[in-house]
Design an enzyme around this catalytic site. Structure first.
Site, PDB file in Angstrom:
ATOM      1  N   HIS A  28      10.373   4.450   1.368  1.00 37.11           N
ATOM      2  CA  HIS A  28       9.882   5.564   2.203  1.00 37.11           C
ATOM      3  C   HIS A  28      10.355   5.493   3.662  1.00 37.11           C
ATOM      4  O   HIS A  28       9.597   5.469   4.606  1.00 37.11           O
ATOM      5  CB  HIS A  28       8.368   5.790   2.076  1.00 37.11           C
ATOM      6  CG  HIS A  28       7.459   4.605   2.300  1.00 37.11           C
ATOM      7  ND1 HIS A  28       7.517   3.801   3.397  1.00 37.11           N
ATOM      8  CD2 HIS A  28       6.433   4.135   1.555  1.00 37.11           C
ATOM      9  CE1 HIS A  28       6.564   2.893   3.326  1.00 37.11           C
ATOM     10  NE2 HIS A  28       5.903   3.075   2.211  1.00 37.11           N
ATOM     11  N   HIS A  82      -4.355  -3.282  -4.401  1.00 38.11           N
ATOM     12  CA  HIS A  82      -3.811  -2.261  -3.484  1.00 38.11           C
ATOM     13  C   HIS A  82      -3.313  -1.093  -4.324  1.00 38.11           C
ATOM     14  O   HIS A  82      -2.586  -1.291  -5.297  1.00 38.11           O
ATOM     15  CB  HIS A  82      -2.676  -2.904  -2.676  1.00 38.11           C
ATOM     16  CG  HIS A  82      -2.018  -2.004  -1.680  1.00 38.11           C
ATOM     17  ND1 HIS A  82      -2.628  -0.883  -1.165  1.00 38.11           N
ATOM     18  CD2 HIS A  82      -0.789  -2.065  -1.077  1.00 38.11           C
ATOM     19  CE1 HIS A  82      -1.806  -0.302  -0.304  1.00 38.11           C
ATOM     20  NE2 HIS A  82      -0.681  -0.990  -0.239  1.00 38.11           N
ATOM     21  N   GLU A  84      -1.290   1.469  -3.471  1.00 40.93           N
ATOM     22  CA  GLU A  84      -0.003   2.128  -3.231  1.00 40.93           C
ATOM     23  C   GLU A  84       0.853   1.993  -4.488  1.00 40.93           C
ATOM     24  O   GLU A  84       0.792   0.989  -5.212  1.00 40.93           O
ATOM     25  CB  GLU A  84       0.711   1.547  -2.003  1.00 40.93           C
ATOM     26  CG  GLU A  84       1.883   2.433  -1.600  1.00 40.93           C
ATOM     27  CD  GLU A  84       2.439   2.159  -0.202  1.00 40.93           C
ATOM     28  OE1 GLU A  84       2.064   1.169   0.434  1.00 40.93           O
ATOM     29  OE2 GLU A  84       3.284   2.984   0.243  1.00 40.93           O
ATOM     30  N   ASP A  86       3.782   1.346  -5.402  1.00 41.19           N
ATOM     31  CA  ASP A  86       4.675   0.236  -5.765  1.00 41.19           C
ATOM     32  C   ASP A  86       3.898  -0.868  -6.490  1.00 41.19           C
ATOM     33  O   ASP A  86       4.506  -1.743  -7.115  1.00 41.19           O
ATOM     34  CB  ASP A  86       5.428  -0.321  -4.543  1.00 41.19           C
ATOM     35  CG  ASP A  86       4.554  -0.538  -3.331  1.00 41.19           C
ATOM     36  OD1 ASP A  86       3.508   0.125  -3.193  1.00 41.19           O
ATOM     37  OD2 ASP A  86       4.921  -1.377  -2.485  1.00 41.19           O
ATOM     38  N   HIS A 147      -2.558  -3.178   3.751  1.00 36.82           N
ATOM     39  CA  HIS A 147      -1.797  -2.164   4.419  1.00 36.82           C
ATOM     40  C   HIS A 147      -2.440  -0.774   4.408  1.00 36.82           C
ATOM     41  O   HIS A 147      -2.130   0.071   5.225  1.00 36.82           O
ATOM     42  CB  HIS A 147      -0.403  -2.134   3.721  1.00 36.82           C
ATOM     43  CG  HIS A 147       0.430  -0.938   3.935  1.00 36.82           C
ATOM     44  ND1 HIS A 147       1.101  -0.284   2.944  1.00 36.82           N
ATOM     45  CD2 HIS A 147       0.709  -0.258   5.062  1.00 36.82           C
ATOM     46  CE1 HIS A 147       1.776   0.727   3.414  1.00 36.82           C
ATOM     47  NE2 HIS A 147       1.564   0.781   4.689  1.00 36.82           N
ATOM     48  N   ASP A 166       0.043  -6.767   0.098  1.00 38.53           N
ATOM     49  CA  ASP A 166       1.156  -6.538   1.025  1.00 38.53           C
ATOM     50  C   ASP A 166       1.256  -7.590   2.137  1.00 38.53           C
ATOM     51  O   ASP A 166       2.340  -7.837   2.680  1.00 38.53           O
ATOM     52  CB  ASP A 166       1.025  -5.159   1.690  1.00 38.53           C
ATOM     53  CG  ASP A 166       1.583  -4.033   0.834  1.00 38.53           C
ATOM     54  OD1 ASP A 166       2.251  -4.316  -0.176  1.00 38.53           O
ATOM     55  OD2 ASP A 166       1.355  -2.865   1.187  1.00 38.53           O
ATOM     56  N   TYR A 194       9.516  -6.333   7.741  1.00 39.56           N
ATOM     57  CA  TYR A 194       8.410  -5.778   6.962  1.00 39.56           C
ATOM     58  C   TYR A 194       7.226  -5.491   7.881  1.00 39.56           C
ATOM     59  O   TYR A 194       6.616  -4.417   7.829  1.00 39.56           O
ATOM     60  CB  TYR A 194       8.022  -6.782   5.868  1.00 39.56           C
ATOM     61  CG  TYR A 194       7.011  -6.256   4.888  1.00 39.56           C
ATOM     62  CD1 TYR A 194       7.414  -5.578   3.740  1.00 39.56           C
ATOM     63  CD2 TYR A 194       5.657  -6.432   5.099  1.00 39.56           C
ATOM     64  CE1 TYR A 194       6.481  -5.085   2.841  1.00 39.56           C
ATOM     65  CE2 TYR A 194       4.718  -5.947   4.213  1.00 39.56           C
ATOM     66  CZ  TYR A 194       5.140  -5.273   3.076  1.00 39.56           C
ATOM     67  OH  TYR A 194       4.213  -4.791   2.194  1.00 39.56           O
ATOM     68  N   HIS A 227       5.121  -8.645  -2.470  1.00 39.99           N
ATOM     69  CA  HIS A 227       6.577  -8.467  -2.299  1.00 39.99           C
ATOM     70  C   HIS A 227       7.185  -9.783  -1.838  1.00 39.99           C
ATOM     71  O   HIS A 227       6.619 -10.449  -0.967  1.00 39.99           O
ATOM     72  CB  HIS A 227       6.897  -7.427  -1.219  1.00 39.99           C
ATOM     73  CG  HIS A 227       6.402  -6.049  -1.500  1.00 39.99           C
ATOM     74  ND1 HIS A 227       6.945  -5.243  -2.473  1.00 39.99           N
ATOM     75  CD2 HIS A 227       5.421  -5.320  -0.919  1.00 39.99           C
ATOM     76  CE1 HIS A 227       6.326  -4.077  -2.479  1.00 39.99           C
ATOM     77  NE2 HIS A 227       5.387  -4.092  -1.549  1.00 39.99           N
TER      78      HIS A 227
END
Ligand code: FEO
Length: 401
Positions: A28, A82, A84, A86, A147, A166, A194, A227
């Site tokens: 994004h 989380h 989100e 991903d 996040h 995250d 990041y 990640h």
């Protein structure tokens, strides 16, 4: 059937079962030059617990890695740290594939998963809750805005392992699963990138979230983010850097960002860079045809000055400059001084428009915006050098040099 993709055991009860996205270059708007991983973890006790899932196109890779350890249908519980996409993108499909007894998320996470996917049967866990699952102890702490509002971390007591979602992550695809197997300079750069591009806007509340985790009493020996690599050695590395990045104390570094049509604004940038360097600043010139907005954000994170140059085109600033400024404005960098400059032919609105955005970003402007009609002559170039020197002097003042 033998699995194509294998799980990697990372502690007594925990396997990494995530996916490696070697090819992704855009997250994004953030250029992920080294790809990324979407980490998910399988906890094997008396029952089986899956921590997070992966981006939707990688569902089969996730299920294949799980199948290398257990039948996916044997998963009893899923914990979603989380929402989100991903990390949750394939959650509905995984739920349909394994039919877990329960899926847990934070209170905000239950709402977010309902709003994303219509999942209305998620069990909320409260901040500070602990649950015995599969004979193991899982504890949950909300880490809002680290996040998203739904974000939480999960601590597995028996393995002294923090699933940090995250937090402490980075976009870095690798076949190595542990940070101690990867060049430390690469780790620090990607973690910084990041932080700058994902977490910088929340810098005012991140230290409190970290303090909360620090004071939780969790005896953390492994940090397993969503990640990038897992930290089993030097686990204090990123927890020590986050407060430094959050504070954004000004430094002698000056980032000069610009685009140019016929090299006039570029020439001004170079002359300003000379003035900055001559005044003792550490200079980073970034031509937006060569540098991506997310690399600019990374450099700005530990800078003290941001100078922005744009030619005027059709009464506007150059599109690449607008793109980068709007992106930076959203990331809310703090404690910057700076200036605007640029070449023009007729009306020269760009410099004023750049200054307006820098003011909205609370960048302390040094001097008036510097304009050059067409090609900068020696007088203008002298003013550019002088502007660079002025900004360097201001940096010395704010840095107490
Ligand atoms: Fe990696 Fe906020 O998702």
């Amino acid at each position: 059937m033998k699995s194509t993709f294998n799980a990697v055991k990372i502690s007594e009860h925990v396997y990494w079962v995530g996916a490696i996205d070697w090819a992704v270059r855009d997250f994004h708007g953030y250029r992920t030059g080294r790809g990324t991983t979407y980490n998910a973890y399988l906890v094997s006790g008396d029952e089986i617990i899956l921590i997070d899932t992966v981006k939707a196109p990688f569902k089969d890779e996730l299920l294949s890695r799980i199948a290398s350890v257990v039948n996916p249908k044997d998963i009893n519980y899923i914990i979603s740290n989380h929402s989100e996409m991903d990390h949750s993108g394939c959650l509905p499909d995984v739920i349909n594939a394994v039919w877990p007894e329960k899926v847990f998320a934070s209170v905000m996470g239950t709402k977010a998963l309902a709003e994303h996917f219509g999942l209305d049967n998620i069990t909320p866990v409260k901040d500070g809750d602990s649950l015995p699952l599969g004979g193991l102890k899982f504890s949950f702490l909300e880490t809002r805005m680290l996040h998203w509002p739904d974000s939480m971390v999960t601590f597995l007591s028996e393995d002294k392992l923090l699933f940090s979602q995250d937090a402490f992550g980075m976009h870095l695809a690798s076949s190595e699963r542990f940070a101690d197997e990867i060049d430390e300079a690469v780790l620090i750069w990607e973690a910084k990138k990041y932080y700058a591009n994902i977490l910088m806007p929340y810098s005012n509340i991140i230290p409190a979230a970290l303090k909360k985790v620090g004071e939780s009493g969790f005896d953390i020996k492994i940090i397993a983010p969503d990640h990038g690599p897992i930290w089993r050695n030097k686990i204090e590395t990123l927890p020590k850097l986050y407060p430094v990045w959050a504070a954004q104390k000004p430094t002698m570094k000056a980032v000069v960002v610009y685009d140019t049509m016929w090299q006039s604004t570029a020439l001004m940038a170079r002359a300003i860079g000379e003035g900055l360097a001559g005044g003792g600043a550490d200079v980073k010139l970034m031509n937006l045809r060569a540098a991506h907005r997310s690399d600019v954000a990374t450099e700005v994170l530990d800078a003290g000055a941001l100078l922005v140059g744009s030619p005027t085109i059709n009464n506007q600033m150059f599109p690449t400059v607008a793109d980068t400024l709007i992106y930076l404005k959203g990331l809310k960098p703090q404690n910057l001084v700076g200036a605007a400059f640029g070449s023009y032919g007729w009306s020269g609105e760009a410099v004023g428009k750049v200054e307006e955005i820098l003011k909205e970003m609370h960048v302390g402007l040094v001097g008036d915006g510097l304009k050059s009609k067409y090609v900068p002559n020696s007088d203008i170039l002298e003013k550019c050098v002088s502007l660079g020197k002025q900004v360097a002097d201001k940096l010395k003042e704010v840095c107490g040099k």
